[in-house]
Design a protein around this motif. Sequence first.
Motif, PDB file in Angstrom:
ATOM      1  N   GLU A 155      24.688  88.381  39.934  1.00  0.00           N
ATOM      2  CA  GLU A 155      25.126  87.308  39.029  1.00  0.00           C
ATOM      3  C   GLU A 155      24.035  86.254  38.839  1.00  0.00           C
ATOM      4  O   GLU A 155      23.775  85.812  37.716  1.00  0.00           O
ATOM      5  CB  GLU A 155      26.412  86.666  39.549  1.00  0.00           C
ATOM      6  N   SER A 156      23.409  85.832  39.927  1.00  0.00           N
ATOM      7  CA  SER A 156      22.357  84.814  39.813  1.00  0.00           C
ATOM      8  C   SER A 156      21.163  85.371  39.022  1.00  0.00           C
ATOM      9  O   SER A 156      20.567  84.665  38.199  1.00  0.00           O
ATOM     10  CB  SER A 156      21.897  84.342  41.196  1.00  0.00           C
ATOM     11  N   SER A 159      22.165  85.438  35.320  1.00  0.00           N
ATOM     12  CA  SER A 159      22.220  84.097  34.726  1.00  0.00           C
ATOM     13  C   SER A 159      20.807  83.565  34.459  1.00  0.00           C
ATOM     14  O   SER A 159      20.549  82.961  33.408  1.00  0.00           O
ATOM     15  CB  SER A 159      22.989  83.144  35.633  1.00  0.00           C
ATOM     16  N   LYS A 160      19.881  83.806  35.385  1.00  0.00           N
ATOM     17  CA  LYS A 160      18.486  83.384  35.159  1.00  0.00           C
ATOM     18  C   LYS A 160      17.890  84.116  33.965  1.00  0.00           C
ATOM     19  O   LYS A 160      17.174  83.525  33.151  1.00  0.00           O
ATOM     20  CB  LYS A 160      17.637  83.676  36.405  1.00  0.00           C
ATOM     21  N   ARG A 162      19.533  85.339  31.401  1.00  0.00           N
ATOM     22  CA  ARG A 162      20.134  84.784  30.185  1.00  0.00           C
ATOM     23  C   ARG A 162      19.460  83.484  29.778  1.00  0.00           C
ATOM     24  O   ARG A 162      19.201  83.242  28.594  1.00  0.00           O
ATOM     25  CB  ARG A 162      21.633  84.549  30.395  1.00  0.00           C
ATOM     26  N   LYS A 163      19.193  82.616  30.776  1.00  0.00           N
ATOM     27  CA  LYS A 163      18.531  81.329  30.492  1.00  0.00           C
ATOM     28  C   LYS A 163      17.134  81.545  29.916  1.00  0.00           C
ATOM     29  O   LYS A 163      16.730  80.868  28.974  1.00  0.00           O
ATOM     30  CB  LYS A 163      18.437  80.486  31.765  1.00  0.00           C
TER      31      LYS A 163
END
Length: 179
Positions: A155-156, A159-160, A162-163
């Motif tokens: 997940e982390s 998310s990185k 995606r950013k």
Amino acid sequence: MSFEEVLQLRNQVGMKAYQRMTSGKRAPSTKKPEKRQWPSKDRPLEISAKKPVSFLRQVVPVKKKASTLIVQKQLKKSRNVDQQTKLQQLLKRMTQQEVAHRKRQKERERDLAFKKEQRELAKQGKKPFYLKKSDKQKWELAEKYKELKRSGKLESFLSKKRKRNAAKDKRKLPFRKNL
């Protein structure tokens, strides 16, 4: 000396030796004086193949690597700021090298396993299958995601990612001050 004796002597001694004997001159030596050059430190050592080699000869001097634990202990002991920064850089570089080495080793083992599997299939009469570079990259990416999911960091990571992609997309958008 008769002519036959001269011919017989020439055949026995050889042409060059006979000419040396009859002319009285010494033949110029074809051997050049030997110049001793010290090999550079990067050049491999040249050793005659005719001489027997000792059994316990050290072919390449092995440099001992400083283990990570020793560097960590030195880092804790040191009080000098410059020395601490150098040791931190060394420690970071060593850990990165270890990680890269493990990664290369794992990749090599994976490739060997795939090739072994393909050889066995070929022995059974099936047509061998060779991975394209793009397929290999997809396979590695899938394994990376499996590893991240197993360790709980998926997940982390996503998310990185995606950013990062959002920031790239934002940069590509046209910029207007007045709307």
